[in-house]
Design a protein around this motif. Structure first.
Motif, PDB file in Angstrom:
ATOM      1  N   ARG A  87       0.834  -1.203   0.000  1.00  0.00           N
ATOM      2  CA  ARG A  87       0.000   0.000   0.000  1.00  0.00           C
ATOM      3  C   ARG A  87       0.870   1.256   0.000  1.00  0.00           C
ATOM      4  NH1 ARG A  87      -2.684  -1.388   5.235  1.00  0.00           N
ATOM      5  NH2 ARG A  87      -3.589  -3.440   4.861  1.00  0.00           N
ATOM      6  N   ASP A  88       0.291   2.337  -0.494  1.00  0.00           N
ATOM      7  CA  ASP A  88       0.944   3.637  -0.417  1.00  0.00           C
ATOM      8  C   ASP A  88       0.501   4.340   0.861  1.00  0.00           C
ATOM      9  OD1 ASP A  88       2.198   3.314  -2.903  1.00  0.00           O
ATOM     10  OD2 ASP A  88       0.427   4.079  -3.967  1.00  0.00           O
ATOM     11  N   GLY A  89       1.378   5.191   1.388  1.00  0.00           N
ATOM     12  CA  GLY A  89       1.006   5.988   2.546  1.00  0.00           C
ATOM     13  C   GLY A  89       1.163   5.247   3.858  1.00  0.00           C
ATOM     14  N   PRO A  90       0.659   5.859   4.931  1.00  0.00           N
ATOM     15  CA  PRO A  90       0.795   5.267   6.267  1.00  0.00           C
ATOM     16  C   PRO A  90       0.096   3.918   6.379  1.00  0.00           C
ATOM     17  CG  PRO A  90       0.151   7.576   6.409  1.00  0.00           C
ATOM     18  CD  PRO A  90       0.018   7.178   4.970  1.00  0.00           C
ATOM     19  N   SER A  91       0.517   3.114   7.360  1.00  0.00           N
ATOM     20  CA  SER A  91      -0.040   1.775   7.574  1.00  0.00           C
ATOM     21  C   SER A  91      -1.117   1.856   8.647  1.00  0.00           C
ATOM     22  CB  SER A  91       1.066   0.814   8.026  1.00  0.00           C
ATOM     23  OG  SER A  91       2.193   0.926   7.194  1.00  0.00           O
ATOM     24  N   TYR A  92      -2.337   1.552   8.287  1.00  0.00           N
ATOM     25  CA  TYR A  92      -3.438   1.587   9.240  1.00  0.00           C
ATOM     26  C   TYR A  92      -3.937   0.170   9.512  1.00  0.00           C
ATOM     27  CZ  TYR A  92      -3.523   6.614   8.381  1.00  0.00           C
ATOM     28  OH  TYR A  92      -3.180   7.941   8.277  1.00  0.00           O
ATOM     29  N   SER A  93      -3.966  -0.198  10.775  1.00  0.00           N
ATOM     30  CA  SER A  93      -4.357  -1.561  11.148  1.00  0.00           C
ATOM     31  C   SER A  93      -5.782  -1.888  10.711  1.00  0.00           C
ATOM     32  CB  SER A  93      -4.227  -1.745  12.664  1.00  0.00           C
ATOM     33  OG  SER A  93      -2.876  -1.674  13.066  1.00  0.00           O
ATOM     34  N   VAL A  94      -6.663  -0.903  10.716  1.00  0.00           N
ATOM     35  CA  VAL A  94      -8.051  -1.172  10.351  1.00  0.00           C
ATOM     36  C   VAL A  94      -8.146  -1.653   8.903  1.00  0.00           C
ATOM     37  CG1 VAL A  94      -8.552   1.222   9.674  1.00  0.00           C
ATOM     38  CG2 VAL A  94     -10.408  -0.268  10.477  1.00  0.00           C
ATOM     39  N   ASP A  95      -7.290  -1.143   8.027  1.00  0.00           N
ATOM     40  CA  ASP A  95      -7.300  -1.598   6.631  1.00  0.00           C
ATOM     41  C   ASP A  95      -6.796  -3.036   6.526  1.00  0.00           C
ATOM     42  OD1 ASP A  95      -8.212   0.892   5.694  1.00  0.00           O
ATOM     43  OD2 ASP A  95      -6.173   1.682   5.664  1.00  0.00           O
ATOM     44  N   THR A  96      -5.773  -3.358   7.315  1.00  0.00           N
ATOM     45  CA  THR A  96      -5.233  -4.720   7.305  1.00  0.00           C
ATOM     46  C   THR A  96      -6.260  -5.706   7.855  1.00  0.00           C
ATOM     47  OG1 THR A  96      -2.999  -3.862   7.558  1.00  0.00           O
ATOM     48  CG2 THR A  96      -3.337  -6.169   8.114  1.00  0.00           C
ATOM     49  N   LEU A  97      -6.923  -5.330   8.935  1.00  0.00           N
ATOM     50  CA  LEU A  97      -7.965  -6.196   9.496  1.00  0.00           C
ATOM     51  C   LEU A  97      -9.107  -6.400   8.498  1.00  0.00           C
ATOM     52  CD1 LEU A  97      -8.184  -4.881  13.168  1.00  0.00           C
ATOM     53  CD2 LEU A  97      -7.259  -7.083  12.431  1.00  0.00           C
ATOM     54  N   ALA A  98      -9.468  -5.340   7.785  1.00  0.00           N
ATOM     55  CA  ALA A  98     -10.538  -5.469   6.792  1.00  0.00           C
ATOM     56  C   ALA A  98     -10.148  -6.462   5.698  1.00  0.00           C
ATOM     57  CB  ALA A  98     -10.858  -4.103   6.192  1.00  0.00           C
ATOM     58  N   GLU A  99      -8.873  -6.417   5.272  1.00  0.00           N
ATOM     59  CA  GLU A  99      -8.404  -7.368   4.260  1.00  0.00           C
ATOM     60  C   GLU A  99      -8.411  -8.791   4.801  1.00  0.00           C
ATOM     61  OE1 GLU A  99      -4.626  -6.303   2.681  1.00  0.00           O
ATOM     62  OE2 GLU A  99      -5.307  -4.379   1.877  1.00  0.00           O
ATOM     63  N   LEU A 100      -7.955  -8.966   6.051  1.00  0.00           N
ATOM     64  CA  LEU A 100      -7.944 -10.306   6.644  1.00  0.00           C
ATOM     65  C   LEU A 100      -9.363 -10.825   6.843  1.00  0.00           C
ATOM     66  CD1 LEU A 100      -5.085  -9.830   9.259  1.00  0.00           C
ATOM     67  CD2 LEU A 100      -5.031 -11.362   7.280  1.00  0.00           C
ATOM     68  N   ARG A 101     -10.278  -9.956   7.235  1.00  0.00           N
ATOM     69  CA  ARG A 101     -11.680 -10.360   7.399  1.00  0.00           C
ATOM     70  C   ARG A 101     -12.260 -10.813   6.070  1.00  0.00           C
ATOM     71  NH1 ARG A 101     -14.081 -12.831  10.779  1.00  0.00           N
ATOM     72  NH2 ARG A 101     -13.687 -11.418  12.514  1.00  0.00           N
ATOM     73  N   GLN A 102     -11.925 -10.091   5.009  1.00  0.00           N
ATOM     74  CA  GLN A 102     -12.399 -10.483   3.684  1.00  0.00           C
ATOM     75  C   GLN A 102     -11.774 -11.808   3.256  1.00  0.00           C
ATOM     76  OE1 GLN A 102     -11.453  -7.712   0.510  1.00  0.00           O
ATOM     77  NE2 GLN A 102     -13.212  -8.363  -0.689  1.00  0.00           N
ATOM     78  N   GLN A 103     -10.501 -12.003   3.591  1.00  0.00           N
ATOM     79  CA  GLN A 103      -9.795 -13.225   3.200  1.00  0.00           C
ATOM     80  C   GLN A 103     -10.368 -14.455   3.893  1.00  0.00           C
ATOM     81  OE1 GLN A 103      -5.530 -12.952   3.726  1.00  0.00           O
ATOM     82  NE2 GLN A 103      -5.255 -15.177   3.802  1.00  0.00           N
ATOM     83  N   TYR A 104     -10.656 -14.330   5.193  1.00  0.00           N
ATOM     84  CA  TYR A 104     -11.066 -15.503   5.961  1.00  0.00           C
ATOM     85  C   TYR A 104     -12.575 -15.632   6.140  1.00  0.00           C
ATOM     86  CZ  TYR A 104      -6.186 -16.364   7.199  1.00  0.00           C
ATOM     87  OH  TYR A 104      -4.855 -16.653   7.152  1.00  0.00           O
ATOM     88  N   GLY A 105     -13.327 -14.580   5.835  1.00  0.00           N
ATOM     89  CA  GLY A 105     -14.778 -14.646   5.966  1.00  0.00           C
ATOM     90  C   GLY A 105     -15.267 -14.202   7.333  1.00  0.00           C
ATOM     91  N   ASP A 106     -16.580 -14.120   7.473  1.00  0.00           N
ATOM     92  CA  ASP A 106     -17.201 -13.570   8.684  1.00  0.00           C
ATOM     93  C   ASP A 106     -17.294 -14.561   9.835  1.00  0.00           C
ATOM     94  OD1 ASP A 106     -17.567 -11.008   7.751  1.00  0.00           O
ATOM     95  OD2 ASP A 106     -19.536 -11.423   6.887  1.00  0.00           O
ATOM     96  N   ASP A 107     -17.114 -15.843   9.572  1.00  0.00           N
ATOM     97  CA  ASP A 107     -17.366 -16.856  10.597  1.00  0.00           C
ATOM     98  C   ASP A 107     -16.127 -17.258  11.392  1.00  0.00           C
ATOM     99  OD1 ASP A 107     -20.006 -16.899   9.779  1.00  0.00           O
ATOM    100  OD2 ASP A 107     -19.636 -18.476   8.290  1.00  0.00           O
ATOM    101  N   VAL A 108     -14.975 -16.672  11.086  1.00  0.00           N
ATOM    102  CA  VAL A 108     -13.721 -17.036  11.737  1.00  0.00           C
ATOM    103  C   VAL A 108     -13.353 -15.974  12.779  1.00  0.00           C
ATOM    104  CG1 VAL A 108     -11.226 -17.319  11.367  1.00  0.00           C
ATOM    105  CG2 VAL A 108     -12.853 -18.301   9.749  1.00  0.00           C
ATOM    106  N   PRO A 109     -13.084 -16.374  14.022  1.00  0.00           N
ATOM    107  CA  PRO A 109     -12.577 -15.396  14.993  1.00  0.00           C
ATOM    108  C   PRO A 109     -11.255 -14.791  14.513  1.00  0.00           C
ATOM    109  CG  PRO A 109     -13.326 -17.371  16.134  1.00  0.00           C
ATOM    110  CD  PRO A 109     -13.327 -17.692  14.661  1.00  0.00           C
ATOM    111  N   LEU A 110     -11.206 -13.456  14.524  1.00  0.00           N
ATOM    112  CA  LEU A 110     -10.025 -12.714  14.092  1.00  0.00           C
ATOM    113  C   LEU A 110      -9.580 -11.845  15.263  1.00  0.00           C
ATOM    114  CD1 LEU A 110      -8.053 -11.715  11.870  1.00  0.00           C
ATOM    115  CD2 LEU A 110      -9.820 -10.078  11.172  1.00  0.00           C
ATOM    116  N   VAL A 111      -8.285 -11.904  15.568  1.00  0.00           N
ATOM    117  CA  VAL A 111      -7.750 -11.229  16.746  1.00  0.00           C
ATOM    118  C   VAL A 111      -6.604 -10.303  16.338  1.00  0.00           C
ATOM    119  CG1 VAL A 111      -6.623 -11.536  18.980  1.00  0.00           C
ATOM    120  CG2 VAL A 111      -8.309 -13.204  18.213  1.00  0.00           C
TER     121      VAL A 111
END
Length: 224
Positions: A87-111
């Motif tokens: 990604r360009d620009g600063p690193s925001y955890s919320v964007d990374t979490l959104a990508e991981l949530r999309q990758q693994y789906g809504d039914d997997v606990p994500l921490v």
């Protein structure tokens, strides 16, 4: 052959971000213990190329990623994740979490796993209120270290805190757990950088493969 058993049961995924400047045994031992205690199948270790709330590291993100990969080696369940480098620009955890949530789906606990110092600044993070919409928060407590929470942090966390992993994992997101880890490894990346700059030994603070790569590439060392 690994001495770490595979994780059984439903999938659980974690994210541990940081500058890893450089990765050291404290980071890695904490990652191993977090994975075991939380029962994570995979813990994504995500280097930040440009952390929003601190100075830009002197060593490039690509070099820090390479050191992270060398440090992890073949450790089961730990993954050096380069998505923030894409990604360009600063690193925001919320964007990374959104990508991981999309990758693994809504039914997997994500921490999302963070240290206590970072937790105290959480209310200042970009879109902090959205973090709990995507994942749980696990805070690695520092033994013997007490600090009052800022009022904005208390408001952000609200009544989300739970007292056990079992309760946390009953849902896929939205909870918070303070976690004390068994190994007390008070290793500081700042201390390591200072020792390297001064030409002093960093043996046993870093994995041997990381130490060798640092010296081979001349990283963190004095230009004089």
């Amino acid at each position: 052959m690994s001495d770490t058993p595979s994780i059984a049961g439903p999938m659980r995924v974690g994210m541990l971000g940081g500058t890893f400047d450089p990765i050291h045994n404290g980071h890695l031992r904490s990652a191993v213990e977090v994975r075991e205690v939380l029962g994570l199948n995979t813990l994504h270790m995500v280097p930040a190329p440009q952390p929003p709330l601190r100075d830009t590291p002197q060593v490039s993100a690509a070099q820090r990623l390479a050191l992270l990969k060398a440090g992890i080696g073949d450790t089961p369940g730990l993954l050096a994740d380069d998505r923030e480098l894409q990604r360009d620009g600063p690193s925001y955890s919320v964007d990374t979490l959104a990508e991981l949530r999309q990758q693994y789906g809504d039914d997997v606990p994500l921490v999302m796993v963070i240290g206590f110092d970072a937790f105290l600044r959480l209310a200042k993070w970009d879109r902090a209120e959205q973090l709990f919409e995507l994942a749980h928060l696990v805070v690695i407590a520092r033994p013997g270290y007490q600090s009052s929470w800022p009022s904005a942090l208390k408001e952000l966390v609200g009544n989300r805190e739970v007292d056990s992993v079992d309760v946390l994992m009953q849902r896929t997101r939205g909870g918070m757990l303070m976690l004390e880890l068994p190994s007390l490894m008070a290793i500081s990346a700042t201390y390591i950088r200072e020792r390297l700059q001064a030409g002093k030994s960093v043996r046993y603070l870093l994995p041997e493969a990381v130490e060798q790569a640092i010296f081979y590439q001349g990283l963190y060392q004095s230009d004089e």
